[in-house]
Design a protein around this motif. Structure first.
Motif, PDB file in Angstrom:
ATOM      1  N   ALA A 114       0.833  -1.208   0.000  1.00 46.04           N
ATOM      2  CA  ALA A 114       0.000   0.000   0.000  1.00 46.04           C
ATOM      3  C   ALA A 114       0.867   1.256   0.000  1.00 46.04           C
ATOM      4  CB  ALA A 114      -0.928  -0.011   1.210  1.00 46.04           C
ATOM      5  N   CYS A 115       1.931   1.246   0.799  1.00 48.94           N
ATOM      6  CA  CYS A 115       2.809   2.414   0.866  1.00 48.94           C
ATOM      7  C   CYS A 115       3.543   2.636  -0.454  1.00 48.94           C
ATOM      8  CB  CYS A 115       3.812   2.236   2.004  1.00 48.94           C
ATOM      9  SG  CYS A 115       3.069   2.254   3.652  1.00 48.94           S
ATOM     10  N   GLU A 116       3.986   1.565  -1.089  1.00 50.41           N
ATOM     11  CA  GLU A 116       4.621   1.696  -2.404  1.00 50.41           C
ATOM     12  C   GLU A 116       3.683   2.416  -3.376  1.00 50.41           C
ATOM     13  OE1 GLU A 116       7.244  -2.466  -2.473  1.00 50.41           O
ATOM     14  OE2 GLU A 116       5.871  -1.973  -4.104  1.00 50.41           O
ATOM     15  N   SER A 117       2.428   1.986  -3.402  1.00 52.97           N
ATOM     16  CA  SER A 117       1.459   2.587  -4.337  1.00 52.97           C
ATOM     17  C   SER A 117       1.205   4.054  -4.010  1.00 52.97           C
ATOM     18  CB  SER A 117       0.139   1.806  -4.285  1.00 52.97           C
ATOM     19  OG  SER A 117       0.318   0.474  -4.723  1.00 52.97           O
ATOM     20  N   LEU A 118       1.147   4.377  -2.735  1.00 56.11           N
ATOM     21  CA  LEU A 118       0.925   5.763  -2.351  1.00 56.11           C
ATOM     22  C   LEU A 118       2.044   6.665  -2.847  1.00 56.11           C
ATOM     23  CD1 LEU A 118      -0.362   5.233   1.297  1.00 56.11           C
ATOM     24  CD2 LEU A 118      -1.659   6.301  -0.568  1.00 56.11           C
ATOM     25  N   VAL A 119       3.290   6.209  -2.727  1.00 59.66           N
ATOM     26  CA  VAL A 119       4.420   7.025  -3.177  1.00 59.66           C
ATOM     27  C   VAL A 119       4.437   7.123  -4.698  1.00 59.66           C
ATOM     28  CG1 VAL A 119       6.922   7.247  -3.188  1.00 59.66           C
ATOM     29  CG2 VAL A 119       5.761   6.483  -1.120  1.00 59.66           C
ATOM     30  N   ARG A 120       4.250   6.012  -5.382  1.00 58.30           N
ATOM     31  CA  ARG A 120       4.255   6.050  -6.856  1.00 58.30           C
ATOM     32  C   ARG A 120       3.134   6.949  -7.376  1.00 58.30           C
ATOM     33  NH1 ARG A 120       4.685   0.270  -6.487  1.00 58.30           N
ATOM     34  NH2 ARG A 120       6.832  -0.460  -6.815  1.00 58.30           N
ATOM     35  N   ASP A 121       1.939   6.794  -6.815  1.00 58.55           N
ATOM     36  CA  ASP A 121       0.801   7.578  -7.290  1.00 58.55           C
ATOM     37  C   ASP A 121       0.965   9.055  -6.943  1.00 58.55           C
ATOM     38  OD1 ASP A 121      -0.272   5.216  -8.182  1.00 58.55           O
ATOM     39  OD2 ASP A 121      -1.699   5.006  -6.534  1.00 58.55           O
ATOM     40  N   GLY A 122       1.505   9.337  -5.774  1.00 55.69           N
ATOM     41  CA  GLY A 122       1.630  10.723  -5.347  1.00 55.69           C
ATOM     42  C   GLY A 122       2.772  11.469  -5.992  1.00 55.69           C
ATOM     43  N   ALA A 123       3.918  10.797  -6.138  1.00 57.44           N
ATOM     44  CA  ALA A 123       5.099  11.465  -6.685  1.00 57.44           C
ATOM     45  C   ALA A 123       5.270  11.247  -8.176  1.00 57.44           C
ATOM     46  CB  ALA A 123       6.351  10.975  -5.948  1.00 57.44           C
ATOM     47  N   GLY A 124       4.681  10.168  -8.691  1.00 54.00           N
ATOM     48  CA  GLY A 124       4.866   9.832 -10.102  1.00 54.00           C
ATOM     49  C   GLY A 124       5.924   8.746 -10.254  1.00 54.00           C
ATOM     50  N   VAL A 125       5.657   7.781 -11.114  1.00 56.93           N
ATOM     51  CA  VAL A 125       6.570   6.662 -11.297  1.00 56.93           C
ATOM     52  C   VAL A 125       7.937   7.134 -11.765  1.00 56.93           C
ATOM     53  CG1 VAL A 125       6.984   4.553 -12.633  1.00 56.93           C
ATOM     54  CG2 VAL A 125       4.689   5.044 -11.750  1.00 56.93           C
ATOM     55  N   ASP A 126       7.963   8.162 -12.608  1.00 56.00           N
ATOM     56  CA  ASP A 126       9.229   8.624 -13.154  1.00 56.00           C
ATOM     57  C   ASP A 126      10.074   9.393 -12.141  1.00 56.00           C
ATOM     58  OD1 ASP A 126       7.426  10.715 -13.041  1.00 56.00           O
ATOM     59  OD2 ASP A 126       8.196  11.688 -14.848  1.00 56.00           O
ATOM     60  N   ARG A 127       9.555   9.635 -10.944  1.00 63.15           N
ATOM     61  CA  ARG A 127      10.323  10.337  -9.904  1.00 63.15           C
ATOM     62  C   ARG A 127      10.505   9.477  -8.656  1.00 63.15           C
ATOM     63  NH1 ARG A 127       8.465  15.093  -7.579  1.00 63.15           N
ATOM     64  NH2 ARG A 127       6.271  14.595  -7.894  1.00 63.15           N
ATOM     65  N   THR A 128      10.180   8.175  -8.762  1.00 64.05           N
ATOM     66  CA  THR A 128      10.152   7.326  -7.578  1.00 64.05           C
ATOM     67  C   THR A 128      11.088   6.130  -7.705  1.00 64.05           C
ATOM     68  OG1 THR A 128       7.851   7.932  -7.096  1.00 64.05           O
ATOM     69  CG2 THR A 128       8.683   5.904  -6.104  1.00 64.05           C
ATOM     70  N   LEU A 129      11.850   5.898  -6.656  1.00 61.92           N
ATOM     71  CA  LEU A 129      12.661   4.693  -6.509  1.00 61.92           C
ATOM     72  C   LEU A 129      12.092   3.887  -5.354  1.00 61.92           C
ATOM     73  CD1 LEU A 129      15.205   2.879  -6.921  1.00 61.92           C
ATOM     74  CD2 LEU A 129      16.410   4.446  -5.364  1.00 61.92           C
ATOM     75  N   VAL A 130      11.709   2.632  -5.634  1.00 62.17           N
ATOM     76  CA  VAL A 130      11.237   1.724  -4.599  1.00 62.17           C
ATOM     77  C   VAL A 130      12.288   0.643  -4.399  1.00 62.17           C
ATOM     78  CG1 VAL A 130       9.495   0.014  -3.952  1.00 62.17           C
ATOM     79  CG2 VAL A 130       8.796   2.158  -5.048  1.00 62.17           C
ATOM     80  N   VAL A 131      12.772   0.527  -3.191  1.00 65.04           N
ATOM     81  CA  VAL A 131      13.799  -0.464  -2.858  1.00 65.04           C
ATOM     82  C   VAL A 131      13.206  -1.456  -1.869  1.00 65.04           C
ATOM     83  CG1 VAL A 131      16.068  -0.838  -1.823  1.00 65.04           C
ATOM     84  CG2 VAL A 131      15.666   1.156  -3.272  1.00 65.04           C
ATOM     85  N   ARG A 132      13.348  -2.744  -2.194  1.00 62.88           N
ATOM     86  CA  ARG A 132      12.809  -3.803  -1.348  1.00 62.88           C
ATOM     87  C   ARG A 132      13.967  -4.592  -0.733  1.00 62.88           C
ATOM     88  NH1 ARG A 132       8.528  -5.688  -6.067  1.00 62.88           N
ATOM     89  NH2 ARG A 132       6.914  -4.110  -5.625  1.00 62.88           N
ATOM     90  N   PHE A 190      13.589  -2.223  -7.105  1.00 64.51           N
ATOM     91  CA  PHE A 190      14.748  -3.115  -6.972  1.00 64.51           C
ATOM     92  C   PHE A 190      14.675  -3.899  -5.668  1.00 64.51           C
ATOM     93  CE2 PHE A 190      16.066   0.499  -9.504  1.00 64.51           C
ATOM     94  CZ  PHE A 190      16.811  -0.053 -10.543  1.00 64.51           C
ATOM     95  N   ASP A 191      15.008  -5.190  -5.760  1.00 62.59           N
ATOM     96  CA  ASP A 191      15.290  -5.970  -4.563  1.00 62.59           C
ATOM     97  C   ASP A 191      16.736  -5.694  -4.159  1.00 62.59           C
ATOM     98  OD1 ASP A 191      12.797  -7.118  -4.695  1.00 62.59           O
ATOM     99  OD2 ASP A 191      13.492  -9.000  -5.572  1.00 62.59           O
ATOM    100  N   ALA A 192      16.955  -5.351  -2.906  1.00 66.95           N
ATOM    101  CA  ALA A 192      18.308  -5.103  -2.401  1.00 66.95           C
ATOM    102  C   ALA A 192      18.631  -6.192  -1.382  1.00 66.95           C
ATOM    103  CB  ALA A 192      18.404  -3.727  -1.757  1.00 66.95           C
ATOM    104  N   VAL A 193      19.484  -7.130  -1.791  1.00 59.60           N
ATOM    105  CA  VAL A 193      19.772  -8.289  -0.947  1.00 59.60           C
ATOM    106  C   VAL A 193      21.268  -8.545  -0.906  1.00 59.60           C
ATOM    107  CG1 VAL A 193      17.539  -9.384  -1.339  1.00 59.60           C
ATOM    108  CG2 VAL A 193      19.430  -9.856  -2.905  1.00 59.60           C
ATOM    109  N   GLY A 194      21.691  -9.260   0.101  1.00 56.87           N
ATOM    110  CA  GLY A 194      23.087  -9.616   0.225  1.00 56.87           C
ATOM    111  C   GLY A 194      23.472 -10.747  -0.698  1.00 56.87           C
TER     112      GLY A 194
END
Length: 328
Positions: free
Chosen positions: A131-149, A212-216
């Motif tokens: 839900a939080c990912e969608s809120l940031v993408r929708d609010g800021a725009g996909v082209d201005r958002t980096l989601v790191v998992r 992006f998935d950020a993993v060791g």
């Protein structure tokens, strides 16, 4: 870069602020200030984001970037609505994926987003992050958002003690012995918080967007134990017990009180430790050797001295369990 970190007083937020300051950026952290101090050189603005006015102190500025760490949709919604920023980073989790039973990457399906604005039950954590990912993408725009998992984060200042328990216990064994689970081949992906923080700063500076998935680096529980033992002055004797015996003796997996940290006996969860991570590495994520992370974590636990541990076995409990295991 004028960087606002929503958080910044716990492990990842502090490491990120420290890395951003070191890179020459002006860093502000908005937090209640209860988890500890901010990194040296960063500014702390005290604010309670559960209150309507919690963002007022930073809402009158335009930011080059905002990093959001919260998992509560209500907080994220307020932030996206109140703050002006050229770019956004949302730190999510690999717990968003619908299947956690095997290897995967960012193309995998995620769980349904949480409907409400707040979560409390642990089983809702992944849905809340979606839900939080969608809120940031929708609010800021996909082209201005980096989601790191991120996957499993460890290293210095690990409040969960998942990455600190084994090097500490190997260097402080119970009567020269350490209780370990019979799961040496279990996959583990431990990402040093300092590597994640440095990469996030580089992504901000380079304008990286996407998910992006950020993993060791892939390793095993056996390697974690071996590398932890290598840091000890004298290698202790492992007392190996199986999952059934541990369950019968009320020893929990993964984390928390009376547990064996990083041990994950549920096959349907092992995919959390088997994420590809290829996309993040292609985007510049680099990881240090496992022993270096464990050495720094051991040094950090020693510096913090005697304290209640968030995970693992108490010395007296482990002593009794070892004696019981040896009498089988």
């Amino acid at each position: 870069m004028q960087l606002l970190i929503l958080g910044g007083t716990a492990q990842l937020g502090r490491a990120l602020a420290r890395a951003a300051v070191r890179a020459g950026n002006d860093v502000t952290c908005l937090a209640r200030g209860r988890s500890g101090p901010v990194a040296q050189g960063a500014e702390l603005v005290v604010g309670d984001r559960d209150q309507d006015a919690g963002l007022e102190a930073v809402a009158d500025r335009t930011w080059d970037a905002v990093v959001e760490l919260s998992s509560q949709p209500a907080r994220v919604r307020r932030a996206v609505e109140a703050l002006e920023a050229a770019r956004w980073v949302y730190v999510s989790s690999v717990n968003v994926y619908a299947s956690t039973a095997g290897p995967g990457d960012e193309s995998d399906d995620v769980v349904e987003a949480l409907v409400g604005q707040q979560w409390d039950a642990p089983e809702d954590y992944g849905a809340a992050k979606v839900a939080c990912e969608s809120l940031v993408r929708d609010g800021a725009g996909v082209d201005r958002t980096l989601v790191v998992r991120p996957g499993l984060i460890g290293g210095p200042e690990d409040e969960t003690d998942r990455s600190g328990y084994w090097p500490h216990r190997m260097s402080n064994p119970v009567e020269r012995r350490v209780l370990v689970p019979d799961a040496l081949a279990q996959p583990v992906q431990l990402l040093d918080v300092r590597d994640l923080a440095a990469w996030l700063v580089c992504c901000l500076e380079q304008g990286v967007t996407g998910t992006f998935d950020a993993v060791g680096s892939p390793t095993t529980l056996g390697e974690v134990l071996a590398e932890s033992a290598a840091l000890a002055t004298e290698v202790p004797e492992p007392v190996v017990v199986d999952a059934t015996w541990l369950a019968e003796h009320d020893v929990s997996p993964w984390m928390g009180p009376r547990s064996l940290p990083l041990w994950l006996p549920q096959p349907d969860l092992l995919g959390l430790m088997q994420r590809s991570g290829e996309a993040a590495r292609a985007a510049g994520l680099t990881t240090r050797p496992l022993r270096e992370t464990l050495r720094a974590t051991l040094a950090d636990t020693r510096q913090r001295g005697n304290r209640p541990w968030s995970a693992g076995l108490e010395w007296t409990d482990e002593r009794d369990l070892i004696r019981a295991a040896r009498q089988r």
